[in-house]
Design a protein around this motif. Structure first.
Motif, PDB file in Angstrom:
ATOM      1  N   VAL A 535       9.310   7.083  -0.594  1.00  0.00           N
ATOM      2  CA  VAL A 535       9.568   6.993  -2.096  1.00  0.00           C
ATOM      3  C   VAL A 535       8.592   6.059  -2.762  1.00  0.00           C
ATOM      4  N   ILE A 536       7.956   6.277  -3.811  1.00  0.00           N
ATOM      5  CA  ILE A 536       7.256   5.470  -4.428  1.00  0.00           C
ATOM      6  C   ILE A 536       7.237   5.608  -5.770  1.00  0.00           C
ATOM      7  N   PRO A 537       7.144   4.716  -6.528  1.00  0.00           N
ATOM      8  CA  PRO A 537       6.989   4.949  -8.103  1.00  0.00           C
ATOM      9  C   PRO A 537       6.100   5.964  -8.646  1.00  0.00           C
ATOM     10  N   SER A 538       6.401   6.620  -9.687  1.00  0.00           N
ATOM     11  CA  SER A 538       5.678   7.742  -9.935  1.00  0.00           C
ATOM     12  C   SER A 538       4.112   7.396 -10.596  1.00  0.00           C
ATOM     13  N   TRP A 539       3.869   6.322 -10.967  1.00  0.00           N
ATOM     14  CA  TRP A 539       2.726   5.826 -11.384  1.00  0.00           C
ATOM     15  C   TRP A 539       2.012   5.524 -10.300  1.00  0.00           C
ATOM     16  N   VAL A 540       2.464   5.485  -9.213  1.00  0.00           N
ATOM     17  CA  VAL A 540       1.462   5.230  -7.791  1.00  0.00           C
ATOM     18  C   VAL A 540       1.032   6.271  -7.192  1.00  0.00           C
ATOM     19  N   GLU A 541      -0.494   6.415  -7.066  1.00  0.00           N
ATOM     20  CA  GLU A 541      -1.059   7.595  -6.674  1.00  0.00           C
ATOM     21  C   GLU A 541      -0.963   7.690  -5.213  1.00  0.00           C
ATOM     22  N   ARG A 542      -0.305   8.825  -4.567  1.00  0.00           N
ATOM     23  CA  ARG A 542      -0.142   8.789  -3.278  1.00  0.00           C
ATOM     24  C   ARG A 542      -1.359   9.175  -2.353  1.00  0.00           C
ATOM     25  N   PRO A 543      -1.770   8.376  -1.357  1.00  0.00           N
ATOM     26  CA  PRO A 543      -3.169   8.807  -0.673  1.00  0.00           C
ATOM     27  C   PRO A 543      -2.888  10.164  -0.015  1.00  0.00           C
ATOM     28  N   PRO A 544      -4.033  10.582   0.505  1.00  0.00           N
ATOM     29  CA  PRO A 544      -3.812  12.333   1.163  1.00  0.00           C
ATOM     30  C   PRO A 544      -2.956  12.198   2.237  1.00  0.00           C
ATOM     31  N   LYS A 545      -1.990  13.131   2.405  1.00  0.00           N
ATOM     32  CA  LYS A 545      -1.014  13.103   3.393  1.00  0.00           C
ATOM     33  C   LYS A 545      -1.434  13.361   4.697  1.00  0.00           C
ATOM     34  N   ASN A 546      -2.751  13.933   4.660  1.00  0.00           N
ATOM     35  CA  ASN A 546      -3.299  14.129   5.996  1.00  0.00           C
ATOM     36  C   ASN A 546      -4.435  13.214   6.304  1.00  0.00           C
ATOM     37  N   ALA A 557     -10.818   3.830  -4.543  1.00  0.00           N
ATOM     38  CA  ALA A 557     -10.479   2.459  -3.888  1.00  0.00           C
ATOM     39  C   ALA A 557      -8.924   2.181  -4.336  1.00  0.00           C
ATOM     40  N   ASP A 558      -8.530   2.397  -5.239  1.00  0.00           N
ATOM     41  CA  ASP A 558      -7.003   2.234  -5.554  1.00  0.00           C
ATOM     42  C   ASP A 558      -6.279   2.945  -4.581  1.00  0.00           C
ATOM     43  N   GLN A 559      -6.544   3.956  -3.863  1.00  0.00           N
ATOM     44  CA  GLN A 559      -5.881   4.739  -2.823  1.00  0.00           C
ATOM     45  C   GLN A 559      -6.046   3.912  -1.493  1.00  0.00           C
ATOM     46  N   TRP A 560      -7.135   3.145  -1.188  1.00  0.00           N
ATOM     47  CA  TRP A 560      -7.076   2.562   0.004  1.00  0.00           C
ATOM     48  C   TRP A 560      -6.462   1.180  -0.199  1.00  0.00           C
ATOM     49  N   LEU A 561      -5.923   0.719  -1.368  1.00  0.00           N
ATOM     50  CA  LEU A 561      -5.406  -0.407  -1.852  1.00  0.00           C
ATOM     51  C   LEU A 561      -3.914  -0.107  -1.615  1.00  0.00           C
ATOM     52  N   THR A 562      -3.523   1.063  -2.200  1.00  0.00           N
ATOM     53  CA  THR A 562      -2.175   1.689  -1.880  1.00  0.00           C
ATOM     54  C   THR A 562      -1.743   1.762  -0.395  1.00  0.00           C
ATOM     55  N   LEU A 563      -2.823   2.414   0.253  1.00  0.00           N
ATOM     56  CA  LEU A 563      -2.479   2.476   1.722  1.00  0.00           C
ATOM     57  C   LEU A 563      -2.285   1.208   2.403  1.00  0.00           C
ATOM     58  N   PHE A 564      -2.984   0.378   2.236  1.00  0.00           N
ATOM     59  CA  PHE A 564      -2.691  -0.989   2.937  1.00  0.00           C
ATOM     60  C   PHE A 564      -1.703  -2.093   2.289  1.00  0.00           C
ATOM     61  N   SER A 565      -1.434  -1.733   1.082  1.00  0.00           N
ATOM     62  CA  SER A 565      -0.280  -2.417   0.668  1.00  0.00           C
ATOM     63  C   SER A 565       1.154  -1.961   0.387  1.00  0.00           C
ATOM     64  N   ILE A 566       1.061  -0.608   0.733  1.00  0.00           N
ATOM     65  CA  ILE A 566       2.371   0.103   0.517  1.00  0.00           C
ATOM     66  C   ILE A 566       2.712   0.940   1.807  1.00  0.00           C
ATOM     67  N   PHE A 567       1.950   1.846   2.308  1.00  0.00           N
ATOM     68  CA  PHE A 567       2.129   2.894   3.418  1.00  0.00           C
ATOM     69  C   PHE A 567       2.286   2.101   4.619  1.00  0.00           C
ATOM     70  N   LEU A 568       0.887   1.827   4.948  1.00  0.00           N
ATOM     71  CA  LEU A 568       0.744   1.151   6.478  1.00  0.00           C
ATOM     72  C   LEU A 568       1.696  -0.007   6.702  1.00  0.00           C
ATOM     73  N   PRO A 569       2.013  -0.990   5.555  1.00  0.00           N
ATOM     74  CA  PRO A 569       2.937  -1.769   6.154  1.00  0.00           C
ATOM     75  C   PRO A 569       4.471  -1.357   6.359  1.00  0.00           C
ATOM     76  N   LEU A 570       4.705  -0.072   5.788  1.00  0.00           N
ATOM     77  CA  LEU A 570       5.773   0.420   6.139  1.00  0.00           C
ATOM     78  C   LEU A 570       6.041   1.180   7.604  1.00  0.00           C
ATOM     79  N   VAL A 571       4.776   1.644   7.914  1.00  0.00           N
ATOM     80  CA  VAL A 571       4.857   2.499   9.348  1.00  0.00           C
ATOM     81  C   VAL A 571       4.341   1.962  10.393  1.00  0.00           C
ATOM     82  N   LEU A 572       3.301   1.059  10.178  1.00  0.00           N
ATOM     83  CA  LEU A 572       2.695   0.539  11.638  1.00  0.00           C
ATOM     84  C   LEU A 572       3.848  -0.310  12.389  1.00  0.00           C
TER      85      LEU A 572
END
Ligand code: ZN
Ligand code: ZN
Length: 696
Positions: A535-546, A557-572
């Motif tokens: 679950v992310i704030p609506s203003w954050v663009e979600r990187p590709p799910k695949n 670039a902002d998707q890479w940043l989101t990936l490394f600052s939000i999603f990967l720290p959650l799952v890795l």
């Protein structure tokens, strides 16, 4: 305004827009007549004789009249330039061939400057290339003429720098590096940014070209207002279809630096609060760009050059060194002196010797004597950290996306899943030349009829606004792209370093990618599930799910940043902490250092302590990367990122000086419909901008 909007913003043709204007007039006339008949029932008996036959006001039938009366015309200075070396010439005194010599003992350029095009009016001699810049003083009057803007600028003068934590450039040592200039009321401090974009967009096959947009942001404004289009000075668009070379870029920067130089001692500018005029001084502090720009526009050597770093004197052979404290920082005074020596050299051979020894060449910006060529040049965070480090980590170290790419290569298919940001120049530019040619005479006649100078009272309210005699009114004729500098041994020596590995993922060497992906299928599914379900704030663009599959195309670039600052720290951590493998613990430690650095370097506030922390984690990251990913070589960006700590200490939060906002403007420029007139971006952009302001 409706007609102007339809024509400029919606791309409706001039003829169709003129028809719309006539229909609007008919509708209004009809409405008036109906109103008249309702108010005077007797007219029903003798309607035609007694009804009004025309409107009480005059509506324009031609959209060009509407554009003129809305004062949308910026002061654009257009001059003829050589298609090859970009040297500026006067239209009235245009030689047959370009007489410029790169050095006093070089051979002349010799490029033919004009061409003959046949049209219904017979053969016409026209210049091959024009260069457009915007007049700085007149733009400042437009900018400072906005109600309330001076009050906002004043906030920077009364700002009390916060102690310890820096929230913006106003709190930084950089802001004080020009002495009391930045804090003296009335003085304006700008950033200088240049980058390239493809005016045809990247998706249209066979239609590629490259324009360079030079933009200045007013750093005296609060951060959130600095990037608005109406507050941005679009200084110039480099002549398409090719990017200027490292040598010819001075020809396009010089006219802009002329304006900046003239504004340093001060000039009378009419503002909203001072319609009679008040003295204003202007300086440029940070020069911002990606690696290519720093090489070209700021006079430093390329990334594969011996002297590959603009910040320190380390040589490329030492790219893996991590003993940061023992490196020698470049000295701005020496850089300027060496660049001056390079400029004065009378042979290309001597220039090459100076360049090989010091890694610098002349840049127009060296003329701004108050700037420190080293300290005041900022390597953009977006290209360096997000695309250069994070993206490289995902693709080259972890091997995400490797499977489809390797398969494609094995099949002999060059269909790289990665889109090219910096386009190659198409050879077949003739279509565009023909189209421009057909429009040339019309535009010439039009510019004479409508006096192609901004005479409207709103734009010409300054008594000091000067009209420029060297403005050429002809439409640009694009050249035939036959301007290779093949006689330039200096450039040939440099050409190998064009691919600097920083610009985008298109430069990541395929052979450098890991043969296998770090993650197996189950782990990738877990990452995909996180990308789908978190679950992310609506203003954050979600990187590709695949993530990792070819179909999602290139990540922004902002998707890479989101990936490394939000999603990967959650799952890795979930994946690697549960594993008994030591290798997974090493990967997690390595990733932890990378994420910590990302958090620190991309933060919207920073401090010297945070910068030290960044450097410490970054050195750990590079050390562990060497042992975990031994086959992946160090890229120049990995070295440059070592300097981010000092940049943070000097500039404050680097994300607030990053390329994101400038790139957005490039995106706007790219989308403007210019009907194929490549050189019209600046003019059209200003039209649309002014139109928007008029609406509000
Ligand atoms: Zn030339
Ligand atoms: Zn360095």
């Amino acid at each position: 305004m409706l007609g102007t909007w339809l024509h400029l913003a919606c791309g409706l043709s001039r003829t169709a827009t003129n028809s719309v204007l006539k229909v609007i007039e008919l509708i209004i006339l009809m409405a008036i007549r109906l109103g008249y008949m309702l108010a005077n029932p007797s007219t029903v008996i003798f309607p035609l004789a007694s009804l009004p036959s025309s409107l009480p006001i005059k509506l324009p039938h031609d959209v060009r009249t509407a554009i003129n009366s809305l004062s949308l015309n910026p002061i654009i200075l257009r001059s003829v330039c050589c298609p090859k070396c970009l040297t500026k010439y006067n239209l009235d005194d245009l030689p047959q061939v370009c007489p410029r010599r790169e050095t006093s003992r070089s051979k002349v350029c010799g490029e033919i400057l004009s061409t003959t095009h046949s049209s219904c009016r017979g053969p016409q001699v026209v210049p091959r290339t024009l260069y457009s810049t915007q007049d700085l003083a007149s733009w400042l009057e437009f900018f400072l003429g906005q109600p309330g803007i001076e009050d906002l600028v004043d906030l920077s003068y009364v700002h009390q720098p916060s102690v310890g934590v820096m929230h913006s450039i106003w709190d930084s040592p950089a802001w004080r590096s020009l002495g009391s200039f930045t804090t003296t009321p009335g003085n304006l401090t700008f950033s200088y940014y240049i980058d390239w974009f493809n005016p045809f967009s990247n998706k249209i096959a066979g239609k590629s070209a490259s324009c360079g947009a030079i933009m200045l942001f007013c750093l005296n404004l609060p951060y959130e207002l600095q990037h608005l289009p109406e507050n941005t000075f679009f200084a110039g668009i480099t002549p398409p279809p090719k990017e200027p070379s490292m040598i010819t870029i001075t020809a396009v920067s010089d006219p802009i630096v002329d304006h900046l130089e003239a504004m340093w001692p001060g000039r009378n500018i009419c503002t909203y609060r001072h319609p009679e005029g008040v003295s204003k001084r202007l300086a440029v502090l940070p020069g911002i760009g990606d690696l290519l720009v720093i090489r070209k526009a700021f006079g430093f050597a390329g990334v594969s050059s011996h002297n590959f770093c603009s910040f320190c004197t380390l040589h490329i052979a030492d790219i893996d060194r991590l003993d940061y404290e023992s490196w020698t920082a470049r000295n701005g005074v020496h850089v300027r002196a060496n660049a001056e020596e390079w400029r004065r050299a009378t042979t290309k051979k001597r220039r090459k010797e100076i360049f090989d020894e010091h890694g610098v060449r002349w840049s127009s910006l060296h003329r701004l004597i108050y700037r420190d060529p080293v300290q005041h040049t900022v390597l953009g965070l977006m290209h360096n950290w997000i695309e250069g480090i994070l993206q490289h980590h995902a693709r080259c170290k972890w091997g995400i996306g490797i499977v489809p790419s390797l398969k494609a290569n094995q099949d002999g298919n060059d269909d790289d899943p990665v889109e090219h940001i910096h386009p190659q120049i198409a050879d077949d530019h003739d279509d565009d030349v023909d189209m421009l040619d057909a429009e040339l005479l019309d535009l010439h006649a039009e510019s004479q009829e409508f006096e192609d100078i901004p005479l409207h009272p709103k734009r010409a309210r300054s008594m000091t606004a000067s009209m420029h005699s060297d403005s050429a009114s002809e439409q640009d004729i694009s050249e035939d792209a036959n301007s290779d500098d093949d006689d330039d041994i200096f450039q040939m020596a440099e050409s190998d370093s064009e691919s600097d590995g920083s610009q985008s993922d298109n430069n990541l060497d395929k052979q450098e990618w890991r043969v296998t992906c770090t993650f197996n299928a189950a782990e990738l599914s877990q990452i995909h599930a996180c990308l789908s379900n978190a679950v992310i704030p609506s203003w954050v663009e979600r990187p590709p799910k695949n993530l990792g599959e070819k179909s999602h195309g290139k990540l922004k670039a902002d998707q890479w940043l989101t990936l490394f600052s939000i999603f990967l720290p959650l799952v890795l951590p979930e994946i690697w902490l549960l594993s008994p493998s030591k290798q997974h613990m090493d990967l997690l430690d390595n990733f932890h250092d990378l994420v910590t650095c990302t958090k620190l370097v991309c933060s919207h506030s920073t401090s010297p302590e945070a910068a030290d922390q960044y450097l410490q984690h970054y050195i750990q990251y590079r050390k562990s990367s060497k042992s975990i990913f031994p086959g992946v070589s160090t890229r120049p960006n990995h070295h440059y990122a070592m300097h981010n700590a000092d940049l943070m200490k000097f500039w404050g939060p680097l994300i607030k000086l990053s390329e994101f906002s400038y790139e957005r403007h490039n995106g706007l420029l790219q989308k403007i419909k210019t009907n194929g007139h490549l050189c019209m971006f600046l003019i059209f952009f200003f039209y649309i901008l002014n139109l928007t302001l008029n609406f509000y």
